[in-house]
Scaffold this active site. Structure first.
Site, PDB file in Angstrom:
ATOM      1  N   ASP A  58       0.868  -1.173   0.000  1.00 27.87           N
ATOM      2  CA  ASP A  58       0.000   0.000   0.000  1.00 27.87           C
ATOM      3  C   ASP A  58       0.909   1.228   0.000  1.00 27.87           C
ATOM      4  O   ASP A  58       1.813   1.313   0.841  1.00 27.87           O
ATOM      5  CB  ASP A  58      -0.885  -0.040   1.261  1.00 27.87           C
ATOM      6  CG  ASP A  58      -1.971   1.019   1.245  1.00 27.87           C
ATOM      7  OD1 ASP A  58      -1.643   2.211   1.003  1.00 27.87           O
ATOM      8  OD2 ASP A  58      -3.140   0.672   1.475  1.00 27.87           O
ATOM      9  N   SER A 124      -7.259  13.889 -14.229  1.00 26.38           N
ATOM     10  CA  SER A 124      -8.510  13.573 -14.931  1.00 26.38           C
ATOM     11  C   SER A 124      -9.148  14.839 -15.491  1.00 26.38           C
ATOM     12  O   SER A 124      -8.986  15.941 -14.919  1.00 26.38           O
ATOM     13  CB  SER A 124      -9.466  12.925 -13.925  1.00 26.38           C
ATOM     14  OG  SER A 124     -10.764  12.902 -14.448  1.00 26.38           O
ATOM     15  N   TYR A 149     -13.830  12.252  -5.109  1.00 25.19           N
ATOM     16  CA  TYR A 149     -12.834  11.704  -6.036  1.00 25.19           C
ATOM     17  C   TYR A 149     -12.208  12.832  -6.860  1.00 25.19           C
ATOM     18  O   TYR A 149     -10.977  12.974  -6.933  1.00 25.19           O
ATOM     19  CB  TYR A 149     -13.481  10.655  -6.962  1.00 25.19           C
ATOM     20  CG  TYR A 149     -12.619  10.347  -8.160  1.00 25.19           C
ATOM     21  CD1 TYR A 149     -11.427   9.622  -8.017  1.00 25.19           C
ATOM     22  CD2 TYR A 149     -12.948  10.814  -9.442  1.00 25.19           C
ATOM     23  CE1 TYR A 149     -10.607   9.371  -9.106  1.00 25.19           C
ATOM     24  CE2 TYR A 149     -12.126  10.569 -10.528  1.00 25.19           C
ATOM     25  CZ  TYR A 149     -10.960   9.844 -10.355  1.00 25.19           C
ATOM     26  OH  TYR A 149     -10.145   9.604 -11.434  1.00 25.19           O
ATOM     27  N   LYS A 153      -8.188  14.621  -7.080  1.00 27.74           N
ATOM     28  CA  LYS A 153      -7.358  14.855  -8.281  1.00 27.74           C
ATOM     29  C   LYS A 153      -6.970  16.326  -8.367  1.00 27.74           C
ATOM     30  O   LYS A 153      -5.818  16.664  -8.629  1.00 27.74           O
ATOM     31  CB  LYS A 153      -8.124  14.439  -9.547  1.00 27.74           C
ATOM     32  CG  LYS A 153      -8.348  12.950  -9.679  1.00 27.74           C
ATOM     33  CD  LYS A 153      -7.037  12.199  -9.854  1.00 27.74           C
ATOM     34  CE  LYS A 153      -7.205  10.699  -9.766  1.00 27.74           C
ATOM     35  NZ  LYS A 153      -5.972   9.961  -9.573  1.00 27.74           N
TER      36      LYS A 153
HETATM   37  P1  NAD Z   1      -7.784   0.922 -11.342  1.00 29.79           P
HETATM   38  O1  NAD Z   1      -8.609   0.924 -10.103  1.00 29.79           O
HETATM   39  O2  NAD Z   1      -7.968  -0.175 -12.317  1.00 29.79           O
HETATM   40  O3  NAD Z   1      -6.229   0.996 -10.961  1.00 29.79           O
HETATM   41  C1  NAD Z   1      -5.777   1.672  -9.806  1.00 29.79           C
HETATM   42  C2  NAD Z   1      -4.886   0.705  -9.062  1.00 29.79           C
HETATM   43  O4  NAD Z   1      -4.404   1.334  -7.866  1.00 29.79           O
HETATM   44  C3  NAD Z   1      -5.621  -0.563  -8.630  1.00 29.79           C
HETATM   45  O5  NAD Z   1      -4.876  -1.678  -9.083  1.00 29.79           O
HETATM   46  C4  NAD Z   1      -5.639  -0.495  -7.089  1.00 29.79           C
HETATM   47  O6  NAD Z   1      -5.555  -1.760  -6.514  1.00 29.79           O
HETATM   48  C5  NAD Z   1      -4.418   0.376  -6.817  1.00 29.79           C
HETATM   49  N1  NAD Z   1      -4.455   1.134  -5.564  1.00 29.79           N
HETATM   50  C6  NAD Z   1      -5.448   1.928  -5.081  1.00 29.79           C
HETATM   51  N2  NAD Z   1      -5.090   2.451  -3.888  1.00 29.79           N
HETATM   52  C7  NAD Z   1      -3.842   1.986  -3.617  1.00 29.79           C
HETATM   53  C8  NAD Z   1      -2.943   2.155  -2.540  1.00 29.79           C
HETATM   54  N3  NAD Z   1      -3.248   2.911  -1.482  1.00 29.79           N
HETATM   55  N4  NAD Z   1      -1.741   1.548  -2.591  1.00 29.79           N
HETATM   56  C9  NAD Z   1      -1.406   0.768  -3.641  1.00 29.79           C
HETATM   57  N5  NAD Z   1      -2.225   0.550  -4.687  1.00 29.79           N
HETATM   58  C10 NAD Z   1      -3.427   1.158  -4.671  1.00 29.79           C
HETATM   59  O7  NAD Z   1      -7.998   2.345 -12.050  1.00 29.79           O
HETATM   60  P2  NAD Z   1      -7.514   2.843 -13.477  1.00 29.79           P
HETATM   61  O8  NAD Z   1      -8.722   3.047 -14.310  1.00 29.79           O
HETATM   62  O9  NAD Z   1      -6.400   2.008 -13.969  1.00 29.79           O
HETATM   63  O10 NAD Z   1      -6.992   4.279 -13.069  1.00 29.79           O
HETATM   64  C11 NAD Z   1      -5.638   4.558 -12.791  1.00 29.79           C
HETATM   65  C12 NAD Z   1      -5.525   5.997 -12.324  1.00 29.79           C
HETATM   66  O11 NAD Z   1      -6.043   6.855 -13.338  1.00 29.79           O
HETATM   67  C13 NAD Z   1      -6.312   6.310 -11.056  1.00 29.79           C
HETATM   68  O12 NAD Z   1      -5.562   7.215 -10.271  1.00 29.79           O
HETATM   69  C14 NAD Z   1      -7.567   6.971 -11.589  1.00 29.79           C
HETATM   70  O13 NAD Z   1      -8.128   7.835 -10.656  1.00 29.79           O
HETATM   71  C15 NAD Z   1      -7.012   7.711 -12.795  1.00 29.79           C
HETATM   72  N6  NAD Z   1      -8.040   8.001 -13.805  1.00 29.79           N
HETATM   73  C16 NAD Z   1      -8.781   6.970 -14.313  1.00 29.79           C
HETATM   74  C17 NAD Z   1      -9.783   7.240 -15.253  1.00 29.79           C
HETATM   75  C18 NAD Z   1     -10.644   6.134 -15.790  1.00 29.79           C
HETATM   76  O14 NAD Z   1     -11.698   6.427 -16.353  1.00 29.79           O
HETATM   77  N7  NAD Z   1     -10.280   4.864 -15.675  1.00 29.79           N
HETATM   78  C19 NAD Z   1      -9.988   8.546 -15.692  1.00 29.79           C
HETATM   79  C20 NAD Z   1      -9.190   9.573 -15.177  1.00 29.79           C
HETATM   80  C21 NAD Z   1      -8.211   9.278 -14.223  1.00 29.79           C
END
Ligand code: NAD
Ligand code: UDP
Length: 338
Positions: A58, A124, A149, A153
């Site tokens: 984590d 984002s 959320y 960001k």
């Molecule tokens: P996801 O949930 O598939 O991946 C995020 C990963 O972070 C997961 O594997 C989770 O287990 C891990 N994680 C969360 N908290 C953690 C912690 N405290 N320590 C270690 N690991 C941790 O999400 P994603 O879609 O791959 O998104 C990746 C990033 O991009 C995120 O920060 C998300 O907010 C951002 N984002 C995503 C989108 C989207 O639509 N998917 C859009 C804009 C921004």
């Protein structure tokens, strides 16, 4: 370069490993698996033909994270780790603030202690709120975020800017993602949401595969060509290659740099549903529902800055996004089987 991917087992992270590997970089993943399954990394290893060093850690755990840095010398960090479900963030604000904010504070502290001062941050389009300019350029003022959320960001962008301002040795790249959909063309990895999907594409694919009865379209009375919400959908592999391109900014000692990662095209909900049905020859039953609170009518970007400065642009169109999303879903009806 040797790159640490926090949250690298997730949807965007797993696709980014492949693009980084293709470009000759080496990757180490840290993830606490709160929203992912280690199977994603096993499958990526099959695709790229090599094991991916993985630490189940984590990012808030300073001791464990420091140990990862003791064992590796990183040139840069791509910080994906975070919780991302908008609705859940409204119900559990403290969990979201703690995870996303504290996680980033601890990471930055450990990076600083280890003289690693290069970071690419997953931001984002949500930071623009209801955007003042369409198509959105990076100098569009940030707007009001309607949920915790989005607040994390937006606030983390400010934190990262302050850190860079205080110590110009830092190179900080803020990538503002638009709407990632699609999956790797192998169909082996893709988006694997827990429970009922919040986002449009996983809801469409789960409806097409029979897990959901019908798609609810949230509002058809917006001021858009067909009344449904318009977004800038981007293929996740294009988004992934945007991170490789962003390393150029780091290499050029950018200081602070902000880029929109989108295609620059806006598609309505009905455009996406119709493209999905046509490209894949499957039916997606839908009903019109009331607007979803907090939603905006239109959000798409002007991606010219990333093209000019990073020589990056999206290659895939909506048909490929729909084809690859379906290829992943139909081959993996239960995702990674969680
Ligand atoms: P996801 O949930 O598939 O991946 C995020 C990963 O972070 C997961 O594997 C989770 O287990 C891990 N994680 C969360 N908290 C953690 C912690 N405290 N320590 C270690 N690991 C941790 O999400 P994603 O879609 O791959 O998104 C990746 C990033 O991009 C995120 O920060 C998300 O907010 C951002 N984002 C995503 C989108 C989207 O639509 N998917 C859009 C804009 C921004
Ligand atoms: N949407 C919808 N039904 C769903 C999920 C989303 O009609 O089940 C719409 C939503 O109102 C928005 C678009 O699809 O206009 C994209 O929503 P998503 O949650 O995927 O992304 P975001 O709202 O974060 O841009």
């Amino acid at each position: 370069m040797k790159i640490l991917l926090t949250g690298g087992a997730g949807y965007i992270g797993s696709h980014t490993i492949i693009e980084l590997d293709k470009a000759g970089h080496s990757v180490v993943v840290v993830d606490n698996l709160v929203n992912s399954n280690p199977e994603s990394l096993r499958r990526v290893a099959k695709i790229i033909g090599k094991e991916i060093p993985f630490y189940e850690v984590d990012v808030r755990d300073k001791e464990a994270l420091s140990k990862v840095f003791d064992e590796n010398k990183f040139d840069a960090v791509i910080h994906f780790a975070g919780l991302k479900a908008v609705g859940e963030s409204v119900a559990k604000p403290l969990e979201y603030y703690h995870n996303n904010m504290t996680g980033t504070f601890v990471l930055l502290d450990v990076m600083r202690q280890n003289q690693c001062k290069n970071i690419i941050f997953s931001s984002s389009a949500t930071v623009y709120g209801d955007p003042a300019i369409i198509p959105i350029t990076e100098d569009c003022p940030k707007g009001h975020c309607t949920n915790p959320y989005g607040q994390t960001k937006s606030m983390l962008e400010e934190v990262l800017m302050d850190v860079q301002k205080a110590d110009p040795e830092w190179n900080v790249v803020l990538l503002r993602y638009f709407n990632p959909i699609g999956a790797h063309k192998s169909g082996m990895i893709g988006e694997n949401p827990n429970g009922i999907p919040n986002n449009l594409m996983p809801y469409i694919t789960q409806t097409a595969v029979g897990i959901r009865k019908e798609l609810g379209i949230f509002g058809n009375d917006y001021d858009t060509p067909d009344g449904t919400g318009v977004r800038d959908y981007i293929h996740v592999c294009d988004l992934a290659s945007g991170h490789v391109a962003a390393l150029k900014a780091i290499n050029n000692k950018c200081g602070l740099a902000i880029y929109n990662l989108g295609t620059g095209h806006g598609y309505s909900v009905l455009d996406v549903v119709n493209a999905f049905m046509k490209v894949n020859g499957v039916n997606v039953p839908y009903v019109i529902k009331p607007r979803r609170p907090g939603d905006i009518a239109t959000c798409y970007c002007n991606p010219a800055k990333a093209k000019a400065e990073l020589d990056w642009e999206a290659k895939y169109g909506i048909d490929e996004m729909c084809r690859d999303s379906w290829n992943w879903q139909k081959n993996n009806p239960n995702g990674y089987g969680k």
